[in-house]
Design a protein around this motif. Structure first.
Motif, PDB file in Angstrom:
ATOM      1  N   LYS A 147     131.641  75.647  12.037  1.00 15.25           N
ATOM      2  CA  LYS A 147     131.424  77.179  12.295  1.00 15.25           C
ATOM      3  C   LYS A 147     132.393  77.295  13.586  1.00 15.25           C
ATOM      4  O   LYS A 147     132.831  78.485  14.396  1.00 15.25           O
ATOM      5  N   GLU A 148     132.644  76.089  14.797  1.00 19.79           N
ATOM      6  CA  GLU A 148     133.240  76.225  16.156  1.00 19.79           C
ATOM      7  C   GLU A 148     134.301  76.358  15.171  1.00 19.79           C
ATOM      8  O   GLU A 148     135.463  76.987  16.027  1.00 19.79           O
ATOM      9  N   ILE A 149     134.903  75.665  14.244  1.00 19.33           N
ATOM     10  CA  ILE A 149     136.041  75.865  14.445  1.00 19.33           C
ATOM     11  C   ILE A 149     136.762  76.807  13.944  1.00 19.33           C
ATOM     12  O   ILE A 149     137.679  77.487  14.049  1.00 19.33           O
ATOM     13  N   ILE A 150     135.688  77.401  13.254  1.00 15.59           N
ATOM     14  CA  ILE A 150     136.149  78.763  12.516  1.00 15.59           C
ATOM     15  C   ILE A 150     135.623  79.719  13.406  1.00 15.59           C
ATOM     16  O   ILE A 150     137.297  81.061  13.963  1.00 15.59           O
ATOM     17  N   ASP A 151     135.421  79.743  14.907  1.00 17.64           N
ATOM     18  CA  ASP A 151     135.499  80.688  15.779  1.00 17.64           C
ATOM     19  C   ASP A 151     136.122  79.859  16.533  1.00 17.64           C
ATOM     20  O   ASP A 151     136.286  81.372  17.736  1.00 17.64           O
ATOM     21  N   SER A 152     137.351  79.259  17.059  1.00 14.95           N
ATOM     22  CA  SER A 152     138.050  78.691  17.893  1.00 14.95           C
ATOM     23  C   SER A 152     139.331  79.468  17.794  1.00 14.95           C
ATOM     24  O   SER A 152     140.604  78.949  18.210  1.00 14.95           O
ATOM     25  N   ASN A 153     139.609  80.621  17.162  1.00 20.50           N
ATOM     26  CA  ASN A 153     140.858  81.516  16.647  1.00 20.50           C
ATOM     27  C   ASN A 153     141.995  80.994  16.632  1.00 20.50           C
ATOM     28  O   ASN A 153     143.067  81.351  17.024  1.00 20.50           O
ATOM     29  N   LYS A 154     142.221  79.168  15.819  1.00 19.35           N
ATOM     30  CA  LYS A 154     142.749  79.399  15.134  1.00 19.35           C
ATOM     31  C   LYS A 154     144.259  79.771  14.169  1.00 19.35           C
ATOM     32  O   LYS A 154     144.147  78.659  13.262  1.00 19.35           O
ATOM     33  N   ILE A 209     142.285  87.972   8.963  1.00 11.82           N
ATOM     34  CA  ILE A 209     141.701  88.071   7.705  1.00 11.82           C
ATOM     35  C   ILE A 209     141.105  86.790   7.164  1.00 11.82           C
ATOM     36  O   ILE A 209     139.937  87.109   6.565  1.00 11.82           O
ATOM     37  N   SER A 210     141.818  85.690   6.997  1.00 10.94           N
ATOM     38  CA  SER A 210     141.832  84.514   7.101  1.00 10.94           C
ATOM     39  C   SER A 210     140.456  84.288   7.697  1.00 10.94           C
ATOM     40  O   SER A 210     139.128  83.140   6.894  1.00 10.94           O
ATOM     41  N   GLN A 211     140.780  84.351   8.483  1.00 11.98           N
ATOM     42  CA  GLN A 211     139.132  84.168  10.084  1.00 11.98           C
ATOM     43  C   GLN A 211     137.673  85.011   9.388  1.00 11.98           C
ATOM     44  O   GLN A 211     136.528  84.367   9.129  1.00 11.98           O
ATOM     45  N   LEU A 212     137.619  86.277   8.426  1.00  9.71           N
ATOM     46  CA  LEU A 212     136.428  86.737   8.555  1.00  9.71           C
ATOM     47  C   LEU A 212     136.784  86.085   7.514  1.00  9.71           C
ATOM     48  O   LEU A 212     135.312  86.217   7.177  1.00  9.71           O
ATOM     49  N   HIS A 213     137.691  86.419   6.421  1.00 13.45           N
ATOM     50  CA  HIS A 213     136.857  85.279   4.864  1.00 13.45           C
ATOM     51  C   HIS A 213     136.271  83.915   5.176  1.00 13.45           C
ATOM     52  O   HIS A 213     135.048  83.922   4.346  1.00 13.45           O
ATOM     53  N   SER A 214     136.394  83.621   6.433  1.00 11.98           N
ATOM     54  CA  SER A 214     135.448  81.667   6.247  1.00 11.98           C
ATOM     55  C   SER A 214     134.316  81.933   6.787  1.00 11.98           C
ATOM     56  O   SER A 214     133.609  80.998   6.446  1.00 11.98           O
ATOM     57  N   ARG A 215     134.898  83.098   7.500  1.00  9.69           N
ATOM     58  CA  ARG A 215     133.030  83.326   8.052  1.00  9.69           C
ATOM     59  C   ARG A 215     132.085  84.148   7.028  1.00  9.69           C
ATOM     60  O   ARG A 215     130.539  83.497   7.113  1.00  9.69           O
ATOM     61  N   ILE A 216     132.622  84.801   5.789  1.00 11.16           N
ATOM     62  CA  ILE A 216     132.078  85.226   4.808  1.00 11.16           C
ATOM     63  C   ILE A 216     131.800  84.082   3.649  1.00 11.16           C
ATOM     64  O   ILE A 216     130.219  83.723   3.195  1.00 11.16           O
ATOM     65  N   TRP A 217     132.122  82.800   3.397  1.00 10.15           N
ATOM     66  CA  TRP A 217     132.675  81.542   2.773  1.00 10.15           C
ATOM     67  C   TRP A 217     131.122  81.422   3.301  1.00 10.15           C
ATOM     68  O   TRP A 217     129.947  80.462   2.640  1.00 10.15           O
ATOM     69  N   LEU A 218     131.335  80.937   4.683  1.00 14.60           N
ATOM     70  CA  LEU A 218     129.756  80.133   5.613  1.00 14.60           C
ATOM     71  C   LEU A 218     128.759  80.529   5.892  1.00 14.60           C
ATOM     72  O   LEU A 218     127.614  79.579   5.220  1.00 14.60           O
ATOM     73  N   MET A 219     128.618  81.549   5.882  1.00 14.51           N
ATOM     74  CA  MET A 219     127.284  82.830   5.329  1.00 14.51           C
ATOM     75  C   MET A 219     126.816  82.155   4.068  1.00 14.51           C
ATOM     76  O   MET A 219     125.796  81.978   4.142  1.00 14.51           O
ATOM     77  N   HIS A 220     127.613  82.615   3.029  1.00 10.08           N
ATOM     78  CA  HIS A 220     127.277  82.365   1.714  1.00 10.08           C
ATOM     79  C   HIS A 220     126.843  80.803   1.048  1.00 10.08           C
ATOM     80  O   HIS A 220     125.393  80.405   1.057  1.00 10.08           O
ATOM     81  N   TRP A 221     127.770  79.969   2.446  1.00  6.48           N
ATOM     82  CA  TRP A 221     127.309  78.494   1.640  1.00  6.48           C
ATOM     83  C   TRP A 221     125.682  78.543   2.523  1.00  6.48           C
ATOM     84  O   TRP A 221     125.272  77.421   2.149  1.00  6.48           O
ATOM     85  N   SER A 222     125.456  78.932   4.140  1.00  2.51           N
ATOM     86  CA  SER A 222     124.784  78.014   4.757  1.00  2.51           C
ATOM     87  C   SER A 222     123.301  78.288   4.014  1.00  2.51           C
ATOM     88  O   SER A 222     122.258  78.197   4.535  1.00  2.51           O
TER      89      SER A 222
END
Length: 436
Positions: A191-198, A203-216
């Protein structure tokens, strides 16, 4: 209640290995015919190296000892690939298996790469082979070995994208081994990496957040503090926006967590607002129950939805977790949900009515009169509710709180006196007021 099953939506945002336990659960609950579940498993396994497992399922599905030629050929490819990778990673695995040699490594990755190259002739090719070997082990279902190698790879990797990929793999491996504390730590790192704006694109960041929430979901509905964790994560603005944009079905899990978490009742108002915003995007009995209670004030509808909620929970791989206690099997979240949902119905009904027939109230709460009466009595005692039960008429009588006009005027005068004092003080001592 297959129509409320979210498995297809969920596994679209998950690694296929994470989907397998979900199919196991659906098979146990007989939500779908066995043949359909087994075909789904074979389809998922086709993208992995778990060929022997796929062969066993094929035999079970078709009632034969014969397996397709493509499975046999695939198995030979996997064995050959394993031999090739074992040879390629031999030197670096030998180094990492030696505690004395590992002590030479430091937090500085560039230093570590230099030491490996100069002293042990281990270059970038071997480090890359370690990643491939760890990934191969994961695809074979060897999650413990994969987790160890991925962790070691991240300590040496200087490629941020490769390191991120390894972290996803490590998280999946820990989830599949049910190491919930470690998985929670990996989730926080990710989550820290996803939220770091790197990220290269929003769109890639949004998809990563979606994946993170599903896995969580695996972690939050198994970890002891998971119900707080899912509320904290899903209500964060960027994650809530992602849910509303791409994954409104995740509202089921957020709603369930809020309902069963008595300490987070303060989030109920925010949840209802989101449910109203997404009423055209997603609905299920859990969402509709809250909608009936807090938007429509439809108690008959809430009663029907409460019945449906139980089946939705029992058939959901995350909400329906079972615990064996002797000869009994409990579903903790189901029990907590029904208890708190009945409390919601009771509270809302009492806000509207002054004299309530307990039999009718029991019906609204989907319980019997004999169960409802002691439950209400205990609730009156524990919450110091200003009400009493009339056993003769079988009614609950709510006390009417009349506001005393004189007390209201006195309280208003107190506030007025305080404001007058502060105003006078600021006029007498403007310097002090400015400093304050």
């Amino acid at each position: 209640m297959a129509k409320y099953d979210l498995t297809a939506r969920l596994i679209a945002q998950m690694d296929c290995h994470l989907a397998l336990p979900m199919l196991e659960y659906l098979q146990e609950r007989k939500v779908y015919p066995d043949e359909q579940i087994l075909e789904g498993k074979i389809s998922l396994l086709s993208g992995t190296n778990m060929v022997d497992y796929a062969m066993d399922i094929h035999k079970s599905l078709h009632g034969t000892e014969e397996v397709p030629a493509d499975m046999v050929a695939r198995r030979s490819e996997v064995v050959e690939r394993l031999r090739s990778l074992q040879e390629a990673v031999g030197p670096i695995v030998a180094f990492l298996s030696n505690p004395q040699l590992v002590q030479e490594l430091r937090a500085d990755k560039q230093y570590n790469i230099h030491i490996l190259q100069e002293r042990h002739r281990i270059g970038p090719e071997q480090i890359e082979a370690l990643y491939q070997y760890a990934k191969f082990q994961f695809e074979c279902g060897m999650y413990s070995e994969a987790a160890d190698f991925l962790s070691q790879y991240r300590a040496l990797c200087t490629d941020s994208e490769r390191s991120l990929s390894a972290l996803w793999g490590k998280l999946a491996a820990e989830i599949l081994m049910q190491n919930w504390d470690v998985a929670q730590e990996e989730l926080n790192r990710l989550k820290e990496i996803i939220d770091s704006n790197k990220f290269s694109s929003p769109i890639s960041q949004l998809h990563s957040r979606i994946w993170l929430m599903h896995w969580s979901l695996f972690i939050f509905f198994n970890h002891e503090n998971g119900k707080n964790g899912i509320i904290d994560l899903f209500f964060q603005e960027r994650y809530l926006n992602a849910i509303q944009t791409n994954a409104p079905h995740l509202l089921r899990y957020l709603a369930a967590a809020v309902v069963v978490n008595k300490r987070r009742r303060n989030m109920l108002k925010e949840l209802i607002k989101v449910i109203q915003q997404e009423q055209q995007s997603y609905k299920d009995p859990i969402i509709e129950l809250l909608e009936c209670l807090y938007v429509k004030y439809d108690f008959d509808g809430a009663q029907q939805k409460l019945i449906e909620c139980e089946q939705v929970i029992l058939n959901d791989p995350f909400l329906g977790k079972r615990i064996e206690e002797g000869n009994f099997i409990r579903v903790p979240l189901r029990d907590e949900f029904l208890e708190n949902a009945r409390l919601f119905i009771f509270e809302n009904y009492c806000r509207i009515h002054r004299c309530i027939d307990i039999g009718m109230l029991a019906e609204k709460m989907n319980t019997t009169y004999d169960e409802a009466e002691p439950w209400i009595m205990n609730l009156i005692k524990s919450s110091q509710l200003d009400a009493k039960i009339d056993s003769v008429t079988g009614t609950l009588v709510m006390a009417t709180n009349h506001v005393n006009v004189h007390e209201k005027i006195i309280e208003s005068m107190k506030n007025l006196n305080a404001r007058t004092y502060m105003l006078a003080k600021s006029l007498v001592d403007p310097g002090h007021a400015a400093a304050a």
